[in-house]
Design a protein around this motif. Structure first.
Motif, mmCIF file in Angstrom:
data_model
loop_
_atom_site.group_PDB
_atom_site.id
_atom_site.type_symbol
_atom_site.label_atom_id
_atom_site.label_comp_id
_atom_site.label_asym_id
_atom_site.label_seq_id
_atom_site.Cartn_x
_atom_site.Cartn_y
_atom_site.Cartn_z
ATOM 1 N N LEU A 96 19.869 17.781 37.380
ATOM 2 C CA LEU A 96 21.062 18.356 36.765
ATOM 3 C C LEU A 96 22.248 17.398 36.853
ATOM 4 N N GLY A 97 22.367 16.717 37.996
ATOM 5 C CA GLY A 97 23.427 15.727 38.117
ATOM 6 C C GLY A 97 23.282 14.616 37.100
ATOM 7 N N ALA A 98 22.042 14.172 36.884
ATOM 8 C CA ALA A 98 21.797 13.122 35.900
ATOM 9 C C ALA A 98 22.112 13.590 34.484
ATOM 10 N N ALA A 99 22.004 14.912 34.258
ATOM 11 C CA ALA A 99 22.300 15.467 32.932
ATOM 12 C C ALA A 99 23.780 15.782 32.751
ATOM 13 N N GLY A 100 24.582 15.538 33.786
ATOM 14 C CA GLY A 100 26.020 15.724 33.660
ATOM 15 C C GLY A 100 26.554 17.031 34.188
ATOM 16 N N ALA A 101 25.719 17.816 34.883
ATOM 17 C CA ALA A 101 26.182 19.097 35.426
ATOM 18 C C ALA A 101 27.001 18.886 36.691
ATOM 19 N N ASP A 102 27.803 19.897 37.041
ATOM 20 C CA ASP A 102 28.583 19.879 38.273
ATOM 21 C C ASP A 102 27.666 20.257 39.435
ATOM 22 N N LEU A 103 27.474 19.343 40.383
ATOM 23 C CA LEU A 103 26.503 19.547 41.452
ATOM 24 C C LEU A 103 26.913 20.652 42.417
ATOM 25 N N ARG A 104 28.169 20.714 42.768
ATOM 26 C CA ARG A 104 28.598 21.738 43.726
ATOM 27 C C ARG A 104 28.450 23.142 43.134
ATOM 28 N N GLU A 105 28.784 23.282 41.872
ATOM 29 C CA GLU A 105 28.607 24.577 41.225
ATOM 30 C C GLU A 105 27.124 24.921 41.113
ATOM 31 N N ALA A 106 26.303 23.926 40.788
ATOM 32 C CA ALA A 106 24.861 24.158 40.719
ATOM 33 C C ALA A 106 24.308 24.576 42.081
ATOM 34 N N GLY A 107 24.765 23.920 43.134
ATOM 35 C CA GLY A 107 24.327 24.291 44.476
ATOM 36 C C GLY A 107 24.724 25.707 44.829
ATOM 37 N N ARG A 108 25.931 26.112 44.453
ATOM 38 C CA ARG A 108 26.379 27.476 44.736
ATOM 39 C C ARG A 108 25.519 28.490 43.995
ATOM 40 N N ARG A 109 25.166 28.196 42.756
ATOM 41 C CA ARG A 109 24.372 29.120 41.944
ATOM 42 C C ARG A 109 22.922 29.215 42.414
ATOM 43 N N LEU A 110 22.430 28.214 43.118
ATOM 44 C CA LEU A 110 21.045 28.267 43.599
ATOM 45 C C LEU A 110 20.789 29.481 44.490
ATOM 46 N N GLY A 111 21.838 29.992 45.116
ATOM 47 C CA GLY A 111 21.687 31.188 45.938
ATOM 48 C C GLY A 111 21.297 32.418 45.150
ATOM 49 N N ASP A 112 21.443 32.380 43.815
ATOM 50 C CA ASP A 112 21.068 33.512 42.968
ATOM 51 C C ASP A 112 19.608 33.469 42.545
ATOM 52 N N TRP A 113 18.947 32.354 42.818
ATOM 53 C CA TRP A 113 17.551 32.211 42.377
ATOM 54 C C TRP A 113 16.612 32.994 43.293
ATOM 55 N N GLN A 114 15.622 33.658 42.689
ATOM 56 C CA GLN A 114 14.595 34.373 43.434
ATOM 57 C C GLN A 114 13.227 33.857 42.998
ATOM 58 N N PRO A 115 12.304 33.629 43.948
ATOM 59 C CA PRO A 115 10.956 33.229 43.541
ATOM 60 C C PRO A 115 10.355 34.290 42.626
ATOM 61 N N PRO A 116 9.737 33.889 41.519
ATOM 62 C CA PRO A 116 9.164 34.880 40.602
ATOM 63 C C PRO A 116 7.947 35.567 41.205
ATOM 64 N N LYS A 117 7.583 36.693 40.639
ATOM 65 C CA LYS A 117 6.443 37.465 41.110
ATOM 66 C C LYS A 117 5.190 36.598 41.146
ATOM 67 N N GLY A 118 4.488 36.671 42.266
ATOM 68 C CA GLY A 118 3.243 35.927 42.400
ATOM 69 C C GLY A 118 3.417 34.477 42.771
ATOM 70 N N ARG A 119 4.663 34.021 43.000
ATOM 71 C CA ARG A 119 4.908 32.604 43.278
ATOM 72 C C ARG A 119 5.682 32.410 44.580
ATOM 73 N N GLY A 120 5.372 33.246 45.569
ATOM 74 C CA GLY A 120 5.952 33.021 46.886
ATOM 75 C C GLY A 120 7.064 33.963 47.267
ATOM 76 N N ALA A 121 7.298 34.996 46.465
ATOM 77 C CA ALA A 121 8.324 35.975 46.821
ATOM 78 C C ALA A 121 7.892 36.742 48.071
ATOM 79 N N VAL A 122 8.849 37.001 48.961
ATOM 80 C CA VAL A 122 8.586 37.733 50.202
ATOM 81 C C VAL A 122 9.102 39.155 50.041
ATOM 82 N N GLU A 123 8.270 40.127 50.387
ATOM 83 C CA GLU A 123 8.688 41.520 50.306
ATOM 84 C C GLU A 123 8.186 42.279 51.525
ATOM 85 N N ASP A 124 8.890 43.315 51.867
ATOM 86 C CA ASP A 124 8.492 44.174 52.985
ATOM 87 C C ASP A 124 7.800 45.406 52.442
ATOM 88 N N LEU A 125 6.588 45.651 52.939
ATOM 89 C CA LEU A 125 5.819 46.843 52.584
ATOM 90 C C LEU A 125 5.694 47.688 53.844
#
Length: 456
Positions: free
Chosen positions: A293-322
């Motif tokens: 993203l930095g190489a594409a011209g994005a703001d790195l600090r803003e991108a880092g802050r937004r990474l906290g909104d990412w969730q692993p998709p279903k079936g790809r390592g998401a953790v859940e309590d049953l």
């Protein structure tokens, strides 16, 4: 908003348009068609021409076809081309050519889709973002992604995959990325390649489509890193390495309350971010994403802050309590590298028993049985208490384990799912992983059902 007019689509494909229609989307599935979509009648398991009438009835604005299908009016809104897949490719090329978007292409043996989704989330708030849906990364998925791209997109994220040699370069040339990211190189699709070197050369072919003075983001610390670097050099790309070393590196990934508090150094800039996962391999992918993203011209600090909104998709390592069980659902796919990452995640979690439920890994070539047996010597196994397994290949891992670690084994995932009540006990932390075709996801479903708390 109009995506394609009849005139624009005809000019892009060289086809003949019937009617003066406008499409607001592009679809290949008549079951999920949306009002205003252009339906593309691809030939797959079924001939898409058989579903043109249904698509038009459900609101498609027109259909891309190679003939007027039976049951469709001769004056129906259509775009008629000699070959439908070629027509979709032409639409994709035209969609790419008319935008000024910065295009980021992602490939790799492991983590393409989750990394693409991570990049999409990280870019939120930095312009108009267009990204591939699901795992649309093959010979029809890439042109479909490009054909769906709005003209005024600022950043586009394209996922590119392969099963056989020679597939990646043409798709990359179609996408013409400014930045190309390779997540990692691992034993996957070995049936079609001569070892990891061959896989690395095919993945490295993504750099052939780079724009002039484009950036190649490659994983450091791999046995095949030099091959990737050679591929990038041959394409005249700027090379940016990421990993524990390189210009983009992970300085910290500390578990905190089921998440990872991370720090990265990206071309001299420090970026702090949090990931809502305990998988350390996701933290490394995030470093690659930030570098791209930095190489594409994005703001790195803003991108880092937004990474906290990412969730692993279903079936790809998401953790859940049953209830009293913690489940890591990683059942979408598996190869030795992704399985090692999953086992490392399981081993790093604190709590009760650590239990792995594993299905066969497929498409590993002539060494597949040895690769399954070798999982028994994975360093993470020292901290894993029990392994249940399903499938004839995983039988070789099961037999190689110390008796104390051997749980149940079944010939099929369905048979293991039937024993869901005996696979876990309260306090367990469970990883479920296997190739998609192993159907190990049936065990996930069975466990969820057996552990559901009755509703009053």
């Amino acid at each position: 908003m109009s995506l394609w007019t009849a005139a624009d689509a005809a000019a892009a494909t060289g086809g003949r348009a019937q009617g003066d229609w406008e499409a607001t989307g592009v679809s290949i599935d008549s079951r999920t068609i949306r009002q205003g979509d252009l339906f593309v009648a691809l030939q797959a398991a079924r001939d898409g021409h058989d579903f043109v009438a249904q698509a038009l009835e459900r609101g498609a604005s027109a259909a891309l076809v190679s003939r007027i299908p039976e049951g469709v009016a001769h004056d129906a809104p259509l775009l008629i081309v000699p070959d439908v897949l070629r027509g979709l490719e032409d639409l994709g090329r035209a969609g790419r050519a008319r935008t000024q978007a910065k295009v980021i292409a992602i490939t790799g043996s492991v983590g393409k889709t989750s990394t693409k989704d991570m990049a999409r989330v990280a870019l939120a708030g930095q312009g108009r973002i267009h990204a591939a849906e699901a795992s649309y990364n093959n010979h029809w998925g890439v042109p479909l992604t490009l054909a769906r791209m709005p003209r005024h997109t600022d950043f586009a994220i394209v996922e590119i995959g392969m099963n056989h040699p020679g597939e990646i370069a043409p798709l990359s040339r179609m996408a013409r990325p400014h930045v190309a990211l390779i997540t990692t190189i691992a034993a996957a699709h070995l049936e079609a390649f001569d070892g990891l070197d061959g896989i690395a050369r095919e993945k490295g072919a993504i750099f052939q489509g780079l724009q002039p003075v484009g950036t190649a983001v490659i994983p450091e610390d791999l046995p095949v890193t030099q091959i990737l670097r050679d591929c990038a050099d041959a394409a005249g790309a700027i090379v940016l390495g990421f990993g524990q070393h390189g210009m983009a590196r992970l300085a910290q990934a500390k578990p905190v309350d089921g998440a990872l508090a991370c720090r990265a150094r990206i071309t001299g800039e420090t970026v702090d971010f949090t990931l809502q996962t305990t998988g350390a391999h996701f933290a490394m992918n995030a470093v690659g994403v930030l570098a791209a993203l930095g190489a594409a011209g994005a703001d790195l600090r803003e991108a880092g802050r937004r990474l906290g909104d990412w969730q692993p998709p279903k079936g790809r390592g998401a953790v859940e309590d049953l209830g009293a069980i913690r489940l890591i659902d990683d059942a979408f796919n598996a190869n030795p590298a992704s399985l090692a990452a999953g086992l490392a995640t399981l081993a790093g979690l604190e709590g009760g028993r650590r239990v792995a439920i594993l299905g066969d890994m497929l498409e590993l070539g002539p060494d597949e049985l040895a690769l399954h047996r070798a999982v028994a010597t994975d360093p993470a196994m020292d901290r894993i208490d029990l392994v249940h397994a399903a499938g004839p290949r995983m039988r070789h891992l099961h037999d190689a384990l110390p008796p104390a670690k051997r749980g149940l084994w079944a010939q099929t995932a369905a048979e293991l799912a039937d024993q869901a009540a005996h696979l876990a006990r309260p306090g367990d932390i469970i990883l479920i992983k296997g190739s998609k075709s192993s159907l190990i996801s049936t065990v996930v479903d069975a466990l969820r059902k057996s552990l559901q708390t009755p509703t009053p």
